[in-house]
Design a protein around this motif. Structure first.
Motif, PDB file in Angstrom:
ATOM      1  N   ILE A   1       0.855  -1.184   0.000  1.00  0.00           N
ATOM      2  CA  ILE A   1       0.000   0.000   0.000  1.00  0.00           C
ATOM      3  C   ILE A   1       0.893   1.236   0.000  1.00  0.00           C
ATOM      4  O   ILE A   1       1.751   1.388   0.878  1.00  0.00           O
ATOM      5  CB  ILE A   1      -0.922   0.013   1.238  1.00  0.00           C
ATOM      6  N   ASP A   2       0.724   2.100  -0.978  1.00  0.00           N
ATOM      7  CA  ASP A   2       1.498   3.339  -1.045  1.00  0.00           C
ATOM      8  C   ASP A   2       0.961   4.351  -0.028  1.00  0.00           C
ATOM      9  O   ASP A   2      -0.249   4.541   0.083  1.00  0.00           O
ATOM     10  CB  ASP A   2       1.415   3.949  -2.446  1.00  0.00           C
ATOM     11  N   ILE A   3       1.869   4.981   0.688  1.00  0.00           N
ATOM     12  CA  ILE A   3       1.482   5.957   1.712  1.00  0.00           C
ATOM     13  C   ILE A   3       1.859   7.359   1.236  1.00  0.00           C
ATOM     14  O   ILE A   3       2.977   7.581   0.774  1.00  0.00           O
ATOM     15  CB  ILE A   3       2.173   5.659   3.056  1.00  0.00           C
ATOM     16  N   PHE A   4       0.917   8.283   1.366  1.00  0.00           N
ATOM     17  CA  PHE A   4       1.219   9.668   0.994  1.00  0.00           C
ATOM     18  C   PHE A   4       0.634  10.628   2.018  1.00  0.00           C
ATOM     19  O   PHE A   4      -0.239  10.277   2.815  1.00  0.00           O
ATOM     20  CB  PHE A   4       0.681   9.992  -0.412  1.00  0.00           C
ATOM     21  N   THR A   5       1.133  11.857   2.003  1.00  0.00           N
ATOM     22  CA  THR A   5       0.602  12.910   2.857  1.00  0.00           C
ATOM     23  C   THR A   5       0.500  14.199   2.056  1.00  0.00           C
ATOM     24  O   THR A   5       1.158  14.352   1.019  1.00  0.00           O
ATOM     25  CB  THR A   5       1.486  13.116   4.105  1.00  0.00           C
ATOM     26  N   LEU A   6      -0.331  15.109   2.538  1.00  0.00           N
ATOM     27  CA  LEU A   6      -0.491  16.420   1.917  1.00  0.00           C
ATOM     28  C   LEU A   6       0.154  17.455   2.816  1.00  0.00           C
ATOM     29  O   LEU A   6      -0.203  17.564   3.991  1.00  0.00           O
ATOM     30  CB  LEU A   6      -1.977  16.752   1.730  1.00  0.00           C
ATOM     31  N   ASP A   7       1.114  18.192   2.297  1.00  0.00           N
ATOM     32  CA  ASP A   7       1.746  19.268   3.074  1.00  0.00           C
ATOM     33  C   ASP A   7       1.191  20.596   2.585  1.00  0.00           C
ATOM     34  O   ASP A   7       1.521  21.061   1.503  1.00  0.00           O
ATOM     35  CB  ASP A   7       3.262  19.237   2.907  1.00  0.00           C
ATOM     36  N   THR A   8       0.342  21.205   3.387  1.00  0.00           N
ATOM     37  CA  THR A   8      -0.320  22.455   3.001  1.00  0.00           C
ATOM     38  C   THR A   8       0.606  23.653   3.070  1.00  0.00           C
ATOM     39  O   THR A   8       0.289  24.725   2.557  1.00  0.00           O
ATOM     40  CB  THR A   8      -1.518  22.725   3.918  1.00  0.00           C
ATOM     41  N   GLY A   9       1.740  23.503   3.751  1.00  0.00           N
ATOM     42  CA  GLY A   9       2.634  24.634   3.963  1.00  0.00           C
ATOM     43  C   GLY A   9       2.322  25.424   5.223  1.00  0.00           C
ATOM     44  O   GLY A   9       3.011  26.401   5.526  1.00  0.00           O
ATOM     45  N   ARG A  10       1.287  24.977   5.970  1.00  0.00           N
ATOM     46  CA  ARG A  10       0.886  25.698   7.190  1.00  0.00           C
ATOM     47  C   ARG A  10       0.815  24.743   8.386  1.00  0.00           C
ATOM     48  O   ARG A  10       0.041  24.954   9.317  1.00  0.00           O
ATOM     49  CB  ARG A  10      -0.480  26.375   6.988  1.00  0.00           C
ATOM     50  N   GLN A  11       1.643  23.691   8.380  1.00  0.00           N
ATOM     51  CA  GLN A  11       1.587  22.673   9.418  1.00  0.00           C
ATOM     52  C   GLN A  11       2.286  23.133  10.712  1.00  0.00           C
ATOM     53  O   GLN A  11       3.129  24.034  10.700  1.00  0.00           O
ATOM     54  CB  GLN A  11       2.262  21.380   8.944  1.00  0.00           C
ATOM     55  N   PHE A  12       1.968  22.435  11.808  1.00  0.00           N
ATOM     56  CA  PHE A  12       2.685  22.620  13.065  1.00  0.00           C
ATOM     57  C   PHE A  12       4.082  21.995  12.944  1.00  0.00           C
ATOM     58  O   PHE A  12       4.262  20.978  12.270  1.00  0.00           O
ATOM     59  CB  PHE A  12       1.953  21.910  14.210  1.00  0.00           C
ATOM     60  N   GLN A  13       5.038  22.575  13.610  1.00  0.00           N
ATOM     61  CA  GLN A  13       6.383  21.996  13.635  1.00  0.00           C
ATOM     62  C   GLN A  13       6.347  20.595  14.236  1.00  0.00           C
ATOM     63  O   GLN A  13       7.064  19.690  13.784  1.00  0.00           O
ATOM     64  CB  GLN A  13       7.350  22.888  14.440  1.00  0.00           C
ATOM     65  N   GLU A  14       5.507  20.393  15.254  1.00  0.00           N
ATOM     66  CA  GLU A  14       5.383  19.072  15.878  1.00  0.00           C
ATOM     67  C   GLU A  14       4.947  18.010  14.874  1.00  0.00           C
ATOM     68  O   GLU A  14       5.326  16.841  14.973  1.00  0.00           O
ATOM     69  CB  GLU A  14       4.388  19.118  17.044  1.00  0.00           C
ATOM     70  N   SER A  15       4.121  18.418  13.911  1.00  0.00           N
ATOM     71  CA  SER A  15       3.665  17.473  12.890  1.00  0.00           C
ATOM     72  C   SER A  15       4.820  17.037  11.990  1.00  0.00           C
ATOM     73  O   SER A  15       4.938  15.858  11.640  1.00  0.00           O
ATOM     74  CB  SER A  15       2.549  18.103  12.050  1.00  0.00           C
ATOM     75  N   TYR A  16       5.678  17.988  11.615  1.00  0.00           N
ATOM     76  CA  TYR A  16       6.836  17.648  10.793  1.00  0.00           C
ATOM     77  C   TYR A  16       7.783  16.710  11.543  1.00  0.00           C
ATOM     78  O   TYR A  16       8.330  15.766  10.963  1.00  0.00           O
ATOM     79  CB  TYR A  16       7.583  18.904  10.367  1.00  0.00           C
ATOM     80  N   GLU A  17       7.970  16.968  12.832  1.00  0.00           N
ATOM     81  CA  GLU A  17       8.852  16.123  13.622  1.00  0.00           C
ATOM     82  C   GLU A  17       8.301  14.705  13.720  1.00  0.00           C
ATOM     83  O   GLU A  17       9.063  13.719  13.654  1.00  0.00           O
ATOM     84  CB  GLU A  17       9.044  16.726  15.013  1.00  0.00           C
ATOM     85  N   LEU A  18       6.974  14.589  13.849  1.00  0.00           N
ATOM     86  CA  LEU A  18       6.352  13.266  13.908  1.00  0.00           C
ATOM     87  C   LEU A  18       6.482  12.538  12.567  1.00  0.00           C
ATOM     88  O   LEU A  18       6.682  11.322  12.533  1.00  0.00           O
ATOM     89  CB  LEU A  18       4.878  13.391  14.295  1.00  0.00           C
ATOM     90  N   MET A  19       6.384  13.282  11.477  1.00  0.00           N
ATOM     91  CA  MET A  19       6.562  12.670  10.152  1.00  0.00           C
ATOM     92  C   MET A  19       7.925  11.989  10.067  1.00  0.00           C
ATOM     93  O   MET A  19       8.034  10.812   9.684  1.00  0.00           O
ATOM     94  CB  MET A  19       6.460  13.737   9.063  1.00  0.00           C
ATOM     95  N   ASP A  20       8.976  12.713  10.415  1.00  0.00           N
ATOM     96  CA  ASP A  20      10.334  12.166  10.344  1.00  0.00           C
ATOM     97  C   ASP A  20      10.493  10.961  11.269  1.00  0.00           C
ATOM     98  O   ASP A  20      11.094   9.947  10.892  1.00  0.00           O
ATOM     99  CB  ASP A  20      11.360  13.239  10.713  1.00  0.00           C
ATOM    100  N   LEU A  21       9.948  11.063  12.481  1.00  0.00           N
ATOM    101  CA  LEU A  21      10.055   9.972  13.453  1.00  0.00           C
ATOM    102  C   LEU A  21       9.344   8.721  12.948  1.00  0.00           C
ATOM    103  O   LEU A  21       9.867   7.604  13.061  1.00  0.00           O
ATOM    104  CB  LEU A  21       9.447  10.414  14.788  1.00  0.00           C
ATOM    105  N   THR A  22       8.160   8.895  12.365  1.00  0.00           N
ATOM    106  CA  THR A  22       7.368   7.762  11.883  1.00  0.00           C
ATOM    107  C   THR A  22       8.049   7.059  10.720  1.00  0.00           C
ATOM    108  O   THR A  22       8.111   5.824  10.667  1.00  0.00           O
ATOM    109  CB  THR A  22       5.966   8.236  11.464  1.00  0.00           C
TER     110      THR A  22
END
Length: 230
Positions: free
Chosen positions: A55-76
């Motif tokens: 299953i291909d996984i994707f996300t949408l980056d709106t350009g207005r995300q929380f920094q915590e969300s970006y950190e969780l992306m990298d960790l995951t």
């Protein structure tokens, strides 16, 4: 297999079994999972990774995300060793929107907010779903009135694909138990009252007793949807 039979097959299984069944049943087709790294999406990501499902996984980056969300992306990505494709808004569309209406036009009306959601979410989503036969989401019926009657699997006529919601029947306590049992990383904002996390300027923490999506577009008396799952 008849749709009702397919629904029963899915509902009778655990989350990892549901993911495995979906991948097996639609083998040979392109299956995609859209994650915004919320609690539901993190559970599904873990299930996909642990079952090694195609299953291909994707996300949408709106350009207005929380920094915590970006950190969780990298960790995951690091924890589960997954490949993740990120879809960004069309640059010229964002530039036109900001030039004509400013950076925060979404606060001024529901129409302007939906326009921003379209530019930053809907258009990238449409690109992300191109060529897919199955779209897996993290929707749960408890999340909002709009999602209360959604089935676990349905045919999306507009997009010509199957939309599958493997957590649609789960309660929040079931979700929490799964996250804890499997030691799944979560956004630290959840512990600060941010239950449903979207773009930073459009999300606030909720108080005890408030609806889980009350913090989304908190200045509106709307259905609290951006259009992705209308």
């Amino acid at each position: 297999m008849h749709l009702k039979t397919l629904e029963k097959e899915l509902l009778s299984r655990s989350l990892p079994e549901r993911i495995q069944f979906i991948a097996s049943y639609f083998a040979g087709e392109r299956l995609v999972f859209s994650t915004s790294f919320g609690q539901e999406d993190q559970a599904i990501t873990q299930a996909i990774a642990s079952t090694k499902s195609a299953i291909d996984i994707f996300t949408l980056d709106t350009g207005r995300q929380f920094q915590e969300s970006y950190e969780l992306m990298d960790l995951t990505i690091k924890k589960y060793g997954i490949s993740l494709q990120t879809f960004f808004p069309n640059t010229s569309a964002v530039e036109t929107l900001v030039s004509e209406k400013g950076f925060n036009s979404f606060y001024t009306s529901v129409e302007n907010r939906k326009e921003c959601c379209f530019v930053r979410k809907m258009e990238p989503l449409n690109r992300a779903l191109q060529g897919a036969k199955v779209w897996i989401t993290g929707l749960r019926a408890e999340q909002s009135d709009n999602r209360a009657d959604m089935p676990i699997i349905e045919w999306d006529e507009n997009r010509q694909l199957w939309k599958i919601n493997p957590l649609i029947d789960w309660s929040f306590s079931q979700l929490e138990n799964y996250l804890q049992e499997h030691k799944i990383p979560q956004n630290p904002l959840h512990k600060k009252g941010f239950i449903s996390i979207g773009c930073a300027p459009c999300t606030r923490a909720i108080s005890e007793g408030e609806h889980p999506r009350a913090g989304r577009w908190w200045w509106e008396n709307s259905q609290k949807e951006c259009g992705l799952h209308a």
